[in-house]
Design an enzyme around this catalytic site. Structure first.
Site, PDB file in Angstrom:
ATOM      1  N   ARG A  37     -36.785  36.147 -38.108  1.00 34.12           N
ATOM      2  CA  ARG A  37     -37.669  35.129 -37.483  1.00 34.12           C
ATOM      3  C   ARG A  37     -36.847  34.228 -36.567  1.00 34.12           C
ATOM      4  O   ARG A  37     -36.084  33.385 -37.033  1.00 34.12           O
ATOM      5  CB  ARG A  37     -38.337  34.304 -38.572  1.00 34.12           C
ATOM      6  CG  ARG A  37     -39.185  33.163 -38.057  1.00 34.12           C
ATOM      7  CD  ARG A  37     -40.453  33.629 -37.370  1.00 34.12           C
ATOM      8  NE  ARG A  37     -41.398  34.204 -38.318  1.00 34.12           N
ATOM      9  CZ  ARG A  37     -42.482  34.900 -37.935  1.00 34.12           C
ATOM     10  NH1 ARG A  37     -42.751  35.082 -36.651  1.00 34.12           N
ATOM     11  NH2 ARG A  37     -43.296  35.422 -38.840  1.00 34.12           N
ATOM     12  N   ARG A  83     -38.443  46.437 -34.465  1.00 34.32           N
ATOM     13  CA  ARG A  83     -37.738  45.238 -34.937  1.00 34.32           C
ATOM     14  C   ARG A  83     -37.247  45.360 -36.384  1.00 34.32           C
ATOM     15  O   ARG A  83     -36.575  44.462 -36.870  1.00 34.32           O
ATOM     16  CB  ARG A  83     -38.603  43.982 -34.747  1.00 34.32           C
ATOM     17  CG  ARG A  83     -39.890  43.943 -35.533  1.00 34.32           C
ATOM     18  CD  ARG A  83     -40.626  42.625 -35.288  1.00 34.32           C
ATOM     19  NE  ARG A  83     -41.916  42.587 -35.964  1.00 34.32           N
ATOM     20  CZ  ARG A  83     -42.634  41.488 -36.130  1.00 34.32           C
ATOM     21  NH1 ARG A  83     -42.191  40.337 -35.674  1.00 34.32           N
ATOM     22  NH2 ARG A  83     -43.795  41.525 -36.745  1.00 34.32           N
ATOM     23  N   HIS A 108     -39.623  39.070 -27.441  1.00 35.03           N
ATOM     24  CA  HIS A 108     -40.355  37.934 -28.028  1.00 35.03           C
ATOM     25  C   HIS A 108     -39.411  36.737 -28.197  1.00 35.03           C
ATOM     26  O   HIS A 108     -39.080  36.330 -29.321  1.00 35.03           O
ATOM     27  CB  HIS A 108     -40.869  38.429 -29.382  1.00 35.03           C
ATOM     28  CG  HIS A 108     -41.854  37.570 -30.083  1.00 35.03           C
ATOM     29  ND1 HIS A 108     -41.648  36.240 -30.342  1.00 35.03           N
ATOM     30  CD2 HIS A 108     -43.057  37.860 -30.615  1.00 35.03           C
ATOM     31  CE1 HIS A 108     -42.686  35.760 -31.007  1.00 35.03           C
ATOM     32  NE2 HIS A 108     -43.554  36.725 -31.194  1.00 35.03           N
ATOM     33  N   ASP A 126     -51.482  30.438 -28.567  1.00 27.57           N
ATOM     34  CA  ASP A 126     -51.176  31.873 -28.687  1.00 27.57           C
ATOM     35  C   ASP A 126     -51.907  32.580 -27.543  1.00 27.57           C
ATOM     36  O   ASP A 126     -53.087  32.898 -27.647  1.00 27.57           O
ATOM     37  CB  ASP A 126     -51.638  32.382 -30.066  1.00 27.57           C
ATOM     38  CG  ASP A 126     -51.095  33.766 -30.368  1.00 27.57           C
ATOM     39  OD1 ASP A 126     -50.457  34.373 -29.486  1.00 27.57           O
ATOM     40  OD2 ASP A 126     -51.316  34.250 -31.504  1.00 27.57           O
ATOM     41  N   GLU A 133     -42.525  34.803 -23.939  1.00 31.30           N
ATOM     42  CA  GLU A 133     -42.156  36.200 -24.158  1.00 31.30           C
ATOM     43  C   GLU A 133     -42.403  37.041 -22.910  1.00 31.30           C
ATOM     44  O   GLU A 133     -43.376  36.821 -22.197  1.00 31.30           O
ATOM     45  CB  GLU A 133     -42.976  36.744 -25.334  1.00 31.30           C
ATOM     46  CG  GLU A 133     -42.937  35.839 -26.562  1.00 31.30           C
ATOM     47  CD  GLU A 133     -44.026  36.167 -27.585  1.00 31.30           C
ATOM     48  OE1 GLU A 133     -44.445  37.335 -27.681  1.00 31.30           O
ATOM     49  OE2 GLU A 133     -44.473  35.237 -28.279  1.00 31.30           O
TER      50      GLU A 133
END
Ligand code: BG6
Length: 290
Positions: A66, A89, A158, A203, A262
């Protein structure tokens, strides 16, 4: 370990015992985990760290890290029956090469190993070049290695950035761009603001946008630049209060100190790569102090 006149590359065990490459040039330093090809740290000498990391991040072979720059592939977001944001990832990438340029910057090349999840897809390869210098340059090269099938794929770098206080941050460079608002149930909207302020959960998937985005940070007195090539989507994310609390690997108060801008090709901008063709996307991340 390998060294040159101004730089040093070390291969070490990072957090959770995961393999990590530490790069120190004469100008800056970075840390890259093979797990996820994940850059967790970049800092120019004498400046604040560019990337944000959660103190609650997991560091284990089955979980994404994270913070830093997760590599999102081959899909972005949720997918029925599969984990969110693809599998790249959580894979251990192969370290292919390290190199030094005349300007003192250093490049680490990583490759996504073939894995069972790729079996159902048109065959493809992914190479990732992380260059540590004045800026952090991330180059993702996707190749369709089939001789007759088209490859449809989404990708996203990201990047999480450190900010002094989200309340005094303004994101510039997206005015007039259409976006998908994930917070209001996937509504289509157009950005009307010259400067985006984050004062609640944000978002957004901005579409058909190739320009540089700037993060103006009053508290740290710097402007972060997110420059890109070969990318038509920009995602802006801050989870704010409720979502931060809901995420196990994200501190309840940590949303104050971060924002994600991103670089990708997702949703309607997903890539369609012809047989034998490649696609290159670059994100160049840096900051100027004020
Ligand atoms: C962003 C998405 O890119 O990533 C958000 O737009 C998502 O919807 C966020 O919540 C973090 O995703 P994850 O899977 O790392 O928790």
């Amino acid at each position: 370990m390998s060294t040159n006149a101004t730089g040093k590359i070390s291969f070490v065990k990072g957090q959770g015992g995961l393999s990590m490459v530490r790069v120190e040039t004469g100008i800056s330093s970075a840390e890259i985990y093979l797990h996820g090809a994940h850059v967790t740290y970049f800092q120019k000498n004498g400046e604040a760290p560019l990337l944000w990391m959660s103190a609650e991040s997991k560091f284990d072979a089955n979980s994404p890290i994270r913070g830093g720059v997760p590599v999102i592939l081959p899909w972005f977001g949720a997918k029925e029956g599969a984990s969110a944001h693809g599998f790249a990832r959580v894979k251990e990438w192969a370290l292919k090469e390290v190199g030094v340029s005349a300007d003192g910057s250093m490049t680490v090349q990583l490759k996504l190993p073939q894995c069972p999840e790729m079996a159902a897809s048109t065959p493809f390869t992914v190479n990732y070049f992380v260059t540590v210098g004045e800026k952090l340059e991330l180059k993702l090269v996707l190749a369709n290695v089939s001789s007759d099938k088209t490859l449809e794929i989404e990708e996203c770098l990201h990047s999480y950035f450190t900010v002094g206080d989200i309340a005094s941050v303004k994101v510039r460079g997206l005015k007039g761009v259409k976006y998908l608002d994930k917070v209001s149930g996937m509504t289509d909207r157009t950005e009307t603001n010259e400067e985006i302020v984050v004062a609640s959960e944000v978002d957004r998937v901005y579409k058909d946008t190739t320009g540089t985005v700037e993060i103006h940070d009053e508290k740290l007195r710097r402007v972060i630049q997110v420059e890109k090539e070969g990318s038509a989507s920009t995602v802006v994310w801050n989870p704010w209060i409720a979502k931060s609390k809901a995420m196990a690997d994200f501190g309840d108060e940590e949303y104050h100190g971060m924002v994600c801008v991103e670089t990708g090709n997702v949703g309607k901008n997903k890539l369609v790569i012809g047989p034998g063709k490649t696609h290159t996307m670059v994100a160049r991340l840096g900051a100027s102090t004020q």
